[in-house]
Scaffold this motif. Structure first.
Motif, PDB file in Angstrom:
ATOM      1  N   SER A  75       0.808  -1.228   0.000  1.00 62.84           N
ATOM      2  CA  SER A  75       0.000   0.000   0.000  1.00 62.84           C
ATOM      3  C   SER A  75       0.837   1.273   0.000  1.00 62.84           C
ATOM      4  O   SER A  75       0.380   2.332   0.419  1.00 62.84           O
ATOM      5  N   GLU A  76       2.100   1.190  -0.472  1.00 71.11           N
ATOM      6  CA  GLU A  76       2.896   2.407  -0.636  1.00 71.11           C
ATOM      7  C   GLU A  76       2.378   3.172  -1.852  1.00 71.11           C
ATOM      8  O   GLU A  76       2.084   2.577  -2.885  1.00 71.11           O
ATOM      9  N   LYS A  77       2.267   4.477  -1.713  1.00 72.85           N
ATOM     10  CA  LYS A  77       1.714   5.305  -2.770  1.00 72.85           C
ATOM     11  C   LYS A  77       2.804   6.183  -3.385  1.00 72.85           C
ATOM     12  O   LYS A  77       3.605   6.777  -2.680  1.00 72.85           O
ATOM     13  N   LEU A  78       2.783   6.249  -4.700  1.00 70.71           N
ATOM     14  CA  LEU A  78       3.721   7.101  -5.431  1.00 70.71           C
ATOM     15  C   LEU A  78       2.928   8.032  -6.339  1.00 70.71           C
ATOM     16  O   LEU A  78       2.112   7.591  -7.141  1.00 70.71           O
ATOM     17  N   ASP A  79       3.154   9.330  -6.181  1.00 66.94           N
ATOM     18  CA  ASP A  79       2.519  10.334  -7.028  1.00 66.94           C
ATOM     19  C   ASP A  79       3.600  11.095  -7.779  1.00 66.94           C
ATOM     20  O   ASP A  79       4.568  11.577  -7.183  1.00 66.94           O
ATOM     21  N   VAL A  80       3.415  11.206  -9.082  1.00 63.87           N
ATOM     22  CA  VAL A  80       4.323  11.982  -9.921  1.00 63.87           C
ATOM     23  C   VAL A  80       3.471  12.971 -10.712  1.00 63.87           C
ATOM     24  O   VAL A  80       2.523  12.567 -11.398  1.00 63.87           O
TER      25      VAL A  80
ATOM     26  N   VAL B  43       7.780  20.038 -11.282  1.00 63.04           N
ATOM     27  CA  VAL B  43       7.785  18.574 -11.253  1.00 63.04           C
ATOM     28  C   VAL B  43       7.822  18.134  -9.793  1.00 63.04           C
ATOM     29  O   VAL B  43       8.666  18.602  -9.017  1.00 63.04           O
ATOM     30  N   LEU B  44       6.897  17.254  -9.414  1.00 63.90           N
ATOM     31  CA  LEU B  44       6.785  16.820  -8.021  1.00 63.90           C
ATOM     32  C   LEU B  44       6.714  15.303  -7.954  1.00 63.90           C
ATOM     33  O   LEU B  44       5.934  14.673  -8.687  1.00 63.90           O
ATOM     34  N   LEU B  45       7.535  14.712  -7.084  1.00 62.29           N
ATOM     35  CA  LEU B  45       7.511  13.279  -6.818  1.00 62.29           C
ATOM     36  C   LEU B  45       7.278  13.090  -5.322  1.00 62.29           C
ATOM     37  O   LEU B  45       8.045  13.606  -4.510  1.00 62.29           O
ATOM     38  N   ALA B  46       6.204  12.358  -4.966  1.00 65.46           N
ATOM     39  CA  ALA B  46       5.851  12.153  -3.565  1.00 65.46           C
ATOM     40  C   ALA B  46       5.651  10.668  -3.297  1.00 65.46           C
ATOM     41  O   ALA B  46       4.932   9.984  -4.040  1.00 65.46           O
ATOM     42  N   TYR B  47       6.288  10.175  -2.231  1.00 61.82           N
ATOM     43  CA  TYR B  47       6.195   8.761  -1.848  1.00 61.82           C
ATOM     44  C   TYR B  47       5.670   8.676  -0.419  1.00 61.82           C
ATOM     45  O   TYR B  47       6.219   9.297   0.499  1.00 61.82           O
ATOM     46  N   ARG B  48       4.585   7.924  -0.232  1.00 64.18           N
ATOM     47  CA  ARG B  48       3.941   7.797   1.075  1.00 64.18           C
ATOM     48  C   ARG B  48       3.930   6.340   1.521  1.00 64.18           C
ATOM     49  O   ARG B  48       3.540   5.463   0.761  1.00 64.18           O
ATOM     50  N   ARG B  49       4.354   6.125   2.749  1.00 61.10           N
ATOM     51  CA  ARG B  49       4.297   4.796   3.339  1.00 61.10           C
ATOM     52  C   ARG B  49       3.070   4.687   4.235  1.00 61.10           C
ATOM     53  O   ARG B  49       2.709   5.649   4.913  1.00 61.10           O
ATOM     54  N   PRO B  50       2.420   3.502   4.288  1.00 61.54           N
ATOM     55  CA  PRO B  50       1.235   3.354   5.145  1.00 61.54           C
ATOM     56  C   PRO B  50       1.618   3.396   6.620  1.00 61.54           C
ATOM     57  O   PRO B  50       2.605   2.799   7.038  1.00 61.54           O
ATOM     58  N   ARG B  51       0.831   4.137   7.404  1.00 63.22           N
ATOM     59  CA  ARG B  51       1.026   4.237   8.847  1.00 63.22           C
ATOM     60  C   ARG B  51      -0.341   4.259   9.532  1.00 63.22           C
ATOM     61  O   ARG B  51      -1.338   4.656   8.924  1.00 63.22           O
ATOM     62  N   PRO B  52      -0.409   3.811  10.772  1.00 68.15           N
ATOM     63  CA  PRO B  52      -1.684   3.862  11.511  1.00 68.15           C
ATOM     64  C   PRO B  52      -2.231   5.285  11.563  1.00 68.15           C
ATOM     65  O   PRO B  52      -1.473   6.254  11.584  1.00 68.15           O
ATOM     66  N   GLU B  53      -3.568   5.409  11.613  1.00 69.95           N
ATOM     67  CA  GLU B  53      -4.201   6.709  11.557  1.00 69.95           C
ATOM     68  C   GLU B  53      -3.833   7.596  12.738  1.00 69.95           C
ATOM     69  O   GLU B  53      -3.859   8.825  12.628  1.00 69.95           O
ATOM     70  N   TRP B  54      -3.516   6.996  13.896  1.00 73.71           N
ATOM     71  CA  TRP B  54      -3.212   7.811  15.074  1.00 73.71           C
ATOM     72  C   TRP B  54      -1.775   8.337  15.083  1.00 73.71           C
ATOM     73  O   TRP B  54      -1.397   9.100  15.957  1.00 73.71           O
ATOM     74  N   LEU B  55      -0.967   7.925  14.092  1.00 76.65           N
ATOM     75  CA  LEU B  55       0.395   8.437  13.969  1.00 76.65           C
ATOM     76  C   LEU B  55       0.449   9.470  12.852  1.00 76.65           C
ATOM     77  O   LEU B  55      -0.414   9.523  11.983  1.00 76.65           O
TER      78      LEU B  55
ATOM     79  N   VAL C 266       9.315  13.814  -0.357  1.00 81.39           N
ATOM     80  CA  VAL C 266       9.019  14.677  -1.493  1.00 81.39           C
ATOM     81  C   VAL C 266      10.304  15.125  -2.178  1.00 81.39           C
ATOM     82  O   VAL C 266      11.272  15.520  -1.514  1.00 81.39           O
ATOM     83  N   VAL C 267      10.302  15.062  -3.508  1.00 77.88           N
ATOM     84  CA  VAL C 267      11.346  15.667  -4.340  1.00 77.88           C
ATOM     85  C   VAL C 267      10.639  16.582  -5.334  1.00 77.88           C
ATOM     86  O   VAL C 267       9.696  16.156  -6.008  1.00 77.88           O
TER      87      VAL C 267
ATOM     88  N   MET D 114       5.372  15.695   7.346  1.00 75.08           N
ATOM     89  CA  MET D 114       4.700  14.896   8.371  1.00 75.08           C
ATOM     90  C   MET D 114       3.402  15.582   8.760  1.00 75.08           C
ATOM     91  O   MET D 114       3.422  16.695   9.300  1.00 75.08           O
ATOM     92  N   SER D 115       2.262  14.936   8.460  1.00 79.12           N
ATOM     93  CA  SER D 115       0.951  15.492   8.771  1.00 79.12           C
ATOM     94  C   SER D 115       0.430  14.854  10.046  1.00 79.12           C
ATOM     95  O   SER D 115       0.282  13.620  10.125  1.00 79.12           O
ATOM     96  N   GLU D 116       0.152  15.676  11.041  1.00 78.06           N
ATOM     97  CA  GLU D 116      -0.356  15.172  12.309  1.00 78.06           C
ATOM     98  C   GLU D 116      -1.827  14.770  12.167  1.00 78.06           C
ATOM     99  O   GLU D 116      -2.542  15.308  11.318  1.00 78.06           O
ATOM    100  N   PRO D 117      -2.280  13.814  12.987  1.00 76.69           N
ATOM    101  CA  PRO D 117      -3.709  13.456  12.978  1.00 76.69           C
ATOM    102  C   PRO D 117      -4.562  14.690  13.235  1.00 76.69           C
ATOM    103  O   PRO D 117      -4.272  15.480  14.144  1.00 76.69           O
ATOM    104  N   THR D 118      -5.607  14.891  12.448  1.00 77.99           N
ATOM    105  CA  THR D 118      -6.415  16.101  12.533  1.00 77.99           C
ATOM    106  C   THR D 118      -7.555  15.935  13.526  1.00 77.99           C
ATOM    107  O   THR D 118      -8.099  14.846  13.707  1.00 77.99           O
ATOM    108  N   SER D 119      -7.880  17.032  14.180  1.00 76.73           N
ATOM    109  CA  SER D 119      -9.077  17.080  15.004  1.00 76.73           C
ATOM    110  C   SER D 119     -10.221  17.562  14.119  1.00 76.73           C
ATOM    111  O   SER D 119     -10.082  17.659  12.896  1.00 76.73           O
ATOM    112  N   SER D 120     -11.349  17.889  14.717  1.00 69.83           N
ATOM    113  CA  SER D 120     -12.499  18.315  13.925  1.00 69.83           C
ATOM    114  C   SER D 120     -12.254  19.653  13.229  1.00 69.83           C
ATOM    115  O   SER D 120     -12.838  19.922  12.186  1.00 69.83           O
ATOM    116  N   ARG D 121     -11.384  20.500  13.806  1.00 73.28           N
ATOM    117  CA  ARG D 121     -11.174  21.825  13.235  1.00 73.28           C
ATOM    118  C   ARG D 121      -9.706  22.167  12.986  1.00 73.28           C
ATOM    119  O   ARG D 121      -9.409  23.031  12.178  1.00 73.28           O
TER     120      ARG D 121
END
Length: 360
Positions: free
Chosen positions: A58-63, A74-86, A92-93, A130-137
């Motif tokens: 479930s690794e995601k690659l966006d080009v 030009v943007l290259l982004a690679y995301r590894r799966p992690r639990p939602e609470w992390l 990014v390149v 690194m995107s932190e888990p979001t609250s409602s707002r």
């Protein structure tokens, strides 16, 4: 004027999206590209490739590739799966090339337009978001990136000085290097009658090596919108400042669409600090068409002379300005079109036209 294609590679699926309409307006409003030797110089569009399962885990690659008449990204982004609470991590390149009109542009026609100042920026960055888990707002993103910024002229040759002989980098050489730690926090609250938004960006330059830039730069945006009968009133305030090492391209540019309408891009001024206020009232004309009246104002808070090389002072930019105007907003399932006509403090009229959120 777009195309979408899905390619299946084993169990994976690659989505290819090509769109040549987003920047069609730019080709109609601006003169032909300066360098037409290559057929690619005439291409205006975007390309996006997404792989949702790169290594089977479930690794995601966006080009993505986006190109206008004078700019490209030009943007290259690679995301590894992690639990939602992390916190979610993304490697990014990115490489972008764009004209530095906001700071080095030359005001034309009583500041209603900005011409090329002969300075373009080639920016290469690589790092981690690194995107932190979001609250409602609330939501929060932290990133650390290495950036290599290289000014070039209109012939794509490296330069260390502008057309007037002043440095265009902080180091004085043909490039700047920096390690930037960035924190961005966002707040949003909305209901059927109003909404409130707030965002704050703080960037810190970390001097890993002696010649790398050390600075602190912050920017905030506060906006509030609410209904007034059938009409909708939107107000916003944008401000920022930078202390420490500074290259001219890091200055806050004031003027143009998204800033103070009625002026060309950066034609009001550019400084170490800025404050921009916008107010816009929209009202329905029919199911798909809205009218708008707006008032914009901005100032560099007297900090234009604190930018290395004084580019705003040398170009005669006033440092503050007000724009007043009206416009039309056309909304359809295929996209949104915006047409604005504004008059600046020098009684000079400027027309803006744009297309956003266009469906393929």
């Amino acid at each position: 004027m777009g195309a979408q294609k899905s390619i299946h590679a084993g169990k994976a699926k690659i989505d290819v999206n090509v769109d040549f309409t987003h920047k069609l307006c730019a080709s109609l409003m601006f003169p032909p590209p300066r360098n037409t030797a290559s057929p690619l110089s005439l291409v205006i569009g975007s390309l996006c490739i997404k792989h949702p399962n790169l290594f089977g885990g479930s690794e995601k690659l966006d080009v993505s590739w986006d190109k206008g008449l004078y700019d490209s990204n030009v943007l290259l982004a690679y995301r590894r799966p992690r639990p939602e609470w992390l916190s979610q991590q993304c490697f990014v390149v990115q490489h972008s090339l764009s004209p530095e009109i906001g700071v080095h542009g030359v005001p034309i026609d009583n500041f209603s337009r900005s011409g090329s100042g002969g300075v373009n920026l080639s920016r290469l960055s690589l790092g981690l978001d690194m995107s932190e888990p979001t609250s409602s707002r609330w939501s929060s993103t932290t990133s650390i990136k290495f950036e290599h910024v290289r000014p070039v002229n209109d012939d794509w040759r490296c330069i260390s000085r502008d057309l007037d002989g002043f440095p265009v980098t902080c180091s004085g050489s043909t490039s700047d290097n920096m390690l930037v730690l960035k924190q961005e926090s966002r707040y949003a609250k909305a209901n059927d009658h109003s909404f409130s938004r707030f965002s704050m960006q703080i960037e810190q330059g970390i001097p890993v090596l002696s010649k790398w830039l050390i600075f602190n730069r912050f920017k905030f945006v506060v906006s509030k919108g609410f209904k007034l009968g059938p009409a909708f009133l939107l107000t916003s305030l944008t401000g920022g400042s930078i202390v420490g090492d500074m290259a001219p391209y890091q200055a806050f540019a004031i003027g143009g669409l998204g800033s103070v309408r009625g002026y060309g891009e950066g034609a009001v001024g550019c400084g170490r600090s800025c404050l921009v206020a916008n107010t816009e009232l929209t009202f329905p004309l029919n199911k798909m068409l809205e009218g708008a009246v707006f008032l914009d104002g901005g100032t560099d808070l007297g900090s234009g002379r604190q930018v290395p090389g004084n580019p705003a002072v040398r170009q005669g930019k006033p440092g503050s300005g007000v724009g007043l105007g009206y416009g039309l907003r056309f909304r359809s399932p295929f996209g949104h079109m915006q047409l604005d006509c504004a008059v600046n403090s020098f009684q000079q009229k400027t027309v803006y036209f744009g297309i956003t959120n266009l469906a393929p």
